[in-house]
Design a protein around this motif. Structure first.
Motif, PDB file in Angstrom:
ATOM      1  N   SER A   1       0.705  -1.280   0.199  1.00 12.38           N
ATOM      2  CA  SER A   1      -0.611  -0.050  -0.505  1.00 12.38           C
ATOM      3  C   SER A   1       0.902   1.568   0.006  1.00 12.38           C
ATOM      4  N   ASP A   2       2.556   0.934   0.322  1.00 13.83           N
ATOM      5  CA  ASP A   2       3.044   2.510  -0.416  1.00 13.83           C
ATOM      6  C   ASP A   2       3.433   1.841  -1.735  1.00 13.83           C
ATOM      7  N   LEU A   3       2.719   3.643  -1.674  1.00 10.77           N
ATOM      8  CA  LEU A   3       2.800   3.679  -3.394  1.00 10.77           C
ATOM      9  C   LEU A   3       3.836   4.347  -4.114  1.00 10.77           C
TER      10      LEU A   3
ATOM     11  N   ARG B   1       5.790   2.279  -6.506  1.00 11.41           N
ATOM     12  CA  ARG B   1       5.637   2.416  -7.846  1.00 11.41           C
ATOM     13  C   ARG B   1       6.927   2.426  -8.756  1.00 11.41           C
ATOM     14  N   ALA B   2       6.920   1.501  -9.406  1.00 15.83           N
ATOM     15  CA  ALA B   2       7.490   1.628 -11.100  1.00 15.83           C
ATOM     16  C   ALA B   2       7.777   2.922 -11.360  1.00 15.83           C
ATOM     17  N   ASP B   3       6.945   3.723 -11.417  1.00 19.64           N
ATOM     18  CA  ASP B   3       6.879   5.167 -12.038  1.00 19.64           C
ATOM     19  C   ASP B   3       6.874   6.027 -10.557  1.00 19.64           C
ATOM     20  N   TYR B   4       7.637   5.897  -9.992  1.00 20.62           N
ATOM     21  CA  TYR B   4       7.056   6.628  -8.710  1.00 20.62           C
ATOM     22  C   TYR B   4       8.426   7.829  -8.629  1.00 20.62           C
ATOM     23  N   ALA B   5       9.404   7.958  -9.166  1.00 22.02           N
ATOM     24  CA  ALA B   5      10.761   8.353  -9.542  1.00 22.02           C
ATOM     25  C   ALA B   5      10.408   9.422 -10.619  1.00 22.02           C
ATOM     26  N   MET B   6       9.398   8.992 -11.620  1.00 27.24           N
ATOM     27  CA  MET B   6       8.690   9.797 -12.140  1.00 27.24           C
ATOM     28  C   MET B   6       7.567  10.825 -12.031  1.00 27.24           C
TER      29      MET B   6
ATOM     30  N   VAL C   1     -16.980   2.544  -0.801  1.00 23.42           N
ATOM     31  CA  VAL C   1     -15.757   2.709  -1.722  1.00 23.42           C
ATOM     32  C   VAL C   1     -15.895   2.027  -2.328  1.00 23.42           C
ATOM     33  N   GLN C   2     -15.997   2.236  -3.673  1.00 25.02           N
ATOM     34  CA  GLN C   2     -16.234   1.149  -4.810  1.00 25.02           C
ATOM     35  C   GLN C   2     -14.292   0.543  -4.995  1.00 25.02           C
ATOM     36  N   PHE C   3     -14.097   1.111  -5.033  1.00 27.01           N
ATOM     37  CA  PHE C   3     -12.562   0.466  -5.527  1.00 27.01           C
ATOM     38  C   PHE C   3     -11.160   0.751  -4.701  1.00 27.01           C
ATOM     39  N   LEU C   4     -10.352   0.169  -4.980  1.00 27.43           N
ATOM     40  CA  LEU C   4      -9.353   1.121  -3.633  1.00 27.43           C
ATOM     41  C   LEU C   4      -8.310   1.571  -5.106  1.00 27.43           C
ATOM     42  N   ASN C   5      -7.866   2.208  -5.403  1.00 28.62           N
ATOM     43  CA  ASN C   5      -6.033   2.327  -6.103  1.00 28.62           C
ATOM     44  C   ASN C   5      -5.668   3.371  -5.499  1.00 28.62           C
ATOM     45  N   ASN C   6      -4.174   2.482  -4.393  1.00 34.53           N
ATOM     46  CA  ASN C   6      -3.751   2.566  -3.563  1.00 34.53           C
ATOM     47  C   ASN C   6      -2.973   1.739  -3.519  1.00 34.53           C
ATOM     48  N   ARG C   7      -2.788   0.572  -4.436  1.00 32.00           N
ATOM     49  CA  ARG C   7      -1.448  -1.047  -4.251  1.00 32.00           C
ATOM     50  C   ARG C   7      -0.781  -0.842  -5.867  1.00 32.00           C
ATOM     51  N   VAL C   8       0.428  -1.756  -4.991  1.00 35.56           N
ATOM     52  CA  VAL C   8       1.487  -1.734  -5.747  1.00 35.56           C
ATOM     53  C   VAL C   8       2.095  -2.745  -5.748  1.00 35.56           C
ATOM     54  N   ALA C   9       2.197  -3.686  -6.803  1.00 35.62           N
ATOM     55  CA  ALA C   9       2.791  -5.372  -7.252  1.00 35.62           C
ATOM     56  C   ALA C   9       4.728  -5.105  -6.638  1.00 35.62           C
ATOM     57  N   LEU C  10       4.754  -5.402  -5.874  1.00 32.67           N
ATOM     58  CA  LEU C  10       5.968  -5.714  -4.685  1.00 32.67           C
ATOM     59  C   LEU C  10       6.765  -6.650  -5.942  1.00 32.67           C
ATOM     60  N   ASP C  11       6.541  -7.415  -6.547  1.00 34.44           N
ATOM     61  CA  ASP C  11       6.991  -8.785  -7.587  1.00 34.44           C
ATOM     62  C   ASP C  11       5.920  -8.963  -8.084  1.00 34.44           C
ATOM     63  N   ASP C  12       6.380  -9.960  -9.165  1.00 32.60           N
ATOM     64  CA  ASP C  12       5.411 -10.510 -10.865  1.00 32.60           C
ATOM     65  C   ASP C  12       4.629 -11.061 -10.198  1.00 32.60           C
ATOM     66  N   ILE C  13       3.355 -11.488  -9.922  1.00 34.21           N
ATOM     67  CA  ILE C  13       2.022 -12.075  -9.835  1.00 34.21           C
ATOM     68  C   ILE C  13       1.419 -12.404  -9.954  1.00 34.21           C
ATOM     69  N   ASP C  14       1.120 -14.309 -10.667  1.00 40.42           N
ATOM     70  CA  ASP C  14       0.326 -14.696 -10.477  1.00 40.42           C
ATOM     71  C   ASP C  14      -0.894 -15.259 -10.764  1.00 40.42           C
ATOM     72  N   ILE C  15      -1.616 -14.633 -10.997  1.00 44.65           N
ATOM     73  CA  ILE C  15      -3.179 -14.508 -10.982  1.00 44.65           C
ATOM     74  C   ILE C  15      -4.601 -14.612 -12.057  1.00 44.65           C
ATOM     75  N   ALA C  16      -5.033 -15.873 -11.913  1.00 42.24           N
ATOM     76  CA  ALA C  16      -6.032 -15.949 -13.017  1.00 42.24           C
ATOM     77  C   ALA C  16      -5.610 -15.888 -13.975  1.00 42.24           C
ATOM     78  N   GLY C  17      -4.742 -16.660 -14.160  1.00 41.12           N
ATOM     79  CA  GLY C  17      -4.138 -16.534 -16.222  1.00 41.12           C
ATOM     80  C   GLY C  17      -3.069 -14.863 -16.152  1.00 41.12           C
ATOM     81  N   THR C  18      -2.956 -13.890 -15.323  1.00 45.41           N
ATOM     82  CA  THR C  18      -2.679 -13.195 -15.542  1.00 45.41           C
ATOM     83  C   THR C  18      -0.778 -12.494 -14.773  1.00 45.41           C
ATOM     84  N   THR C  19       0.257 -12.238 -15.144  1.00 45.44           N
ATOM     85  CA  THR C  19       0.921 -12.074 -14.921  1.00 45.44           C
ATOM     86  C   THR C  19       1.168 -10.570 -14.509  1.00 45.44           C
ATOM     87  N   ILE C  20       0.520  -9.707 -13.166  1.00 48.96           N
ATOM     88  CA  ILE C  20       1.061  -8.311 -12.943  1.00 48.96           C
ATOM     89  C   ILE C  20       2.551  -8.492 -12.704  1.00 48.96           C
ATOM     90  N   SER C  21       3.412  -7.079 -13.136  1.00 48.74           N
ATOM     91  CA  SER C  21       4.190  -7.373 -13.335  1.00 48.74           C
ATOM     92  C   SER C  21       4.527  -6.214 -11.602  1.00 48.74           C
TER      93      SER C  21
END
Ligand code: HEM
Length: 423
Positions: free
Chosen positions: A58-60, A63-68, A290-310
């Motif tokens: 939950s620590d943004l 994010r890969a684009d944080y520095a940008m 609260v309809q959705f949460l847009n405050n998460r980021v993947a710390l690693d590649d995560i395989d879920i439901a046939g997709t890899t979140i990078s």
């Protein structure tokens, strides 16, 4: 990629009154990638899996684009609040705050507040006796939780108009659909810095003259883990004040709107106040603030439901879609307080599960019960009502309701105490 454009449609204001058909479309692909690189999750099982996955941060700042120039939660000079931290820092701050908010250290805090909650709700309804219509947002749903959170924290109620301006600015900044990001962030940082400074000064005053409020408890705490630093206190008290402002308002307003659209349930609640417990749980599933949460980021590649979140990619968890997933909740588009199994995502899940849930539940149970009990022949004057622009913290901006009169408050000592056992 069809579903990514469904996500864009969700952000579009024209869909604010009824986003649920779009959620159904989104669920056809449990994990999709939006044009901005975010991964969107919409099915119950997958959302729960990521809410509990330590590879999701939950620590943004991760994010890969944080520095940008990617967003982070904290204005300059203040540490992130604990909703934007990962363990172990998150857990330490949450423990220190919990000591002054309920079990195990103060198990009866909310229980003791129940008579006061009833009194505040009754007072606001008493103000309507000479009226034949009301905006339930401005005249009830907004002032109620603000009065409560101000009393709990120890913030003078007369400062509320200034707090209101800061809270509005912060909400606007969360809204992904308004204006350019840099301007929103600048305004939000200024509002959060000013709010933090205000709360810091209030806390200093409480250190010298403590009361029985949460701020006094936090600045005089002699617990084994020490105290929050002044900066931590400023940023986290601001979070509580803000969260206490902006979410319960929508649950009460969504609640009255839903009850007025389901008069059979409204009549049952009027006769049977205990039903409020089930009504509120079902509202958190059926019309969640609260309809959705847009405050998460993947710390690693995560395989879920046939997709890899990078790794480094932003993740959006569409809680409202998950709570209406037919594989989880039978007949999900039906408002049914009698459903036997109601495990909703209205308060999120995992380590960031809503801190304020034990307060919000009785607040909403009591306000809805009082409103349906006392407003005679209430009816919607606009359906759908006008909505706030924000798709994330979703709720009516106004809720015009007509009625034939206001019944006097029943003078039964101890009424509503039974609700307290469910906080
Ligand atoms: C209807 C009312 C409310 C709803 C629907 C709601 C919903 C939520 C949700 C979905 C989360 C999870 C956020 C995440 O995982 O990033 C959350 C967290 C949180 N809520 Fe609430 N909330 C409500 C009321 C409140 C109130 C009244 C307070 C303050 C007293 C509060 C304080 C918090 C805090 C501090 C967190 C962060 C917890 C953590 O990170 O460990 N909420 N809430």
């Amino acid at each position: 990629m069809a579903s990514a454009s469904v996500y864009d449609q969700l952000l579009d204001y024209t869909n604010r009154a009824n986003p649920y058909p779009l959620y159904a479309e989104l669920r056809r692909t449990p994990v999709t990638r939006a044009d901005d690189g975010s991964y969107i999750l919409s099915t119950y099982r997958e959302i729960v899996a990521l809410l509990h996955d330590p590879r999701v941060s939950s620590d943004l700042r991760n994010r890969a684009d944080y520095a940008m120039g990617g967003d982070d939660e904290s204005p300059p000079g203040l540490p992130p609040n604990f909703i934007a931290l990962d363990p172990p820092e998150h857990d330490r701050v949450r423990r220190l705050l919990t000591r002054h908010f309920g079990p195990p250290h103060d198990p009866y805090l909310i229980h003791r507040m129940i008579p006061e909650l009833v009194e505040i709700a009754s007072g606001l309804i008493d103000n309507l006796t000479t009226r034949s219509h009301v905006d339930l947002v401005d005249d009830f749903a907004y002032p109620f939780p603000i009065t409560v959170i101000c009393r709990l924290l120890g913030v003078p109620r007369e400062d509320e108009p200034t707090l209101h301006v800061w809270a509005d600015t912060i909400v606007e900044a969360i809204d992904p659909t308004t204006g350019d990001f840099a301007t929103r962030k600048r305004r939000r940082d200024r509002a959060r810095t000013e709010l933090g400074r205000y709360l810091g000064e209030l806390a200093d005053a409480r250190r010298d003259h403590p009361g029985d409020d949460m701020l006094s408890g936090l600045v005089t705490d002699d617990g084994p883990e020490g105290r929050l630093s002044r900066e931590e206190l400023m940023t986290n008290a601001a979070l509580l004040l803000f969260a206490g402002h902006e979410t319960t308002v929508n649950l009460i307003a969504n609640g009255m709107l839903t009850l007025l659209r389901h008069p059979d349930v409204l009549q049952r609640l009027r006769r049977q106040p205990d039903l409020a417990i089930r009504v509120v749980e079902e509202l958190l599933r059926y019309e969640p603030p609260v309809q959705f949460l847009n405050n998460r980021v993947a710390l690693d590649d995560i395989d879920i439901a046939g997709t890899t979140i990078s790794r480094g990619a932003p993740i959006v968890l569409v809680l409202a879609a998950g709570s209406r997933d037919p594989d989880h909740a039978p007949n999900p588009d039906r408002f049914d307080p009698d459903r036997q199994y109601n495990e909703h995502l209205g308060f999120g899940g995992g380590i960031h599960y809503c801190f304020g849930a034990p307060l919000t539940r009785p607040e909403t149970q009591i306000t809805l019960t009082e409103l349906v009990r006392r407003l005679e022949n209430p009816r919607l004057l606009a359906d759908p009502p006008p909505y706030r622009p924000n798709p994330l913290l979703r709720g009516p901006r106004h809720l015009p309701v007509g009625f034939d009169g206001v019944a006097p408050a029943p003078a039964t000592p101890g009424r509503d105490q039974r609700l307290s056992q469910h906080v």
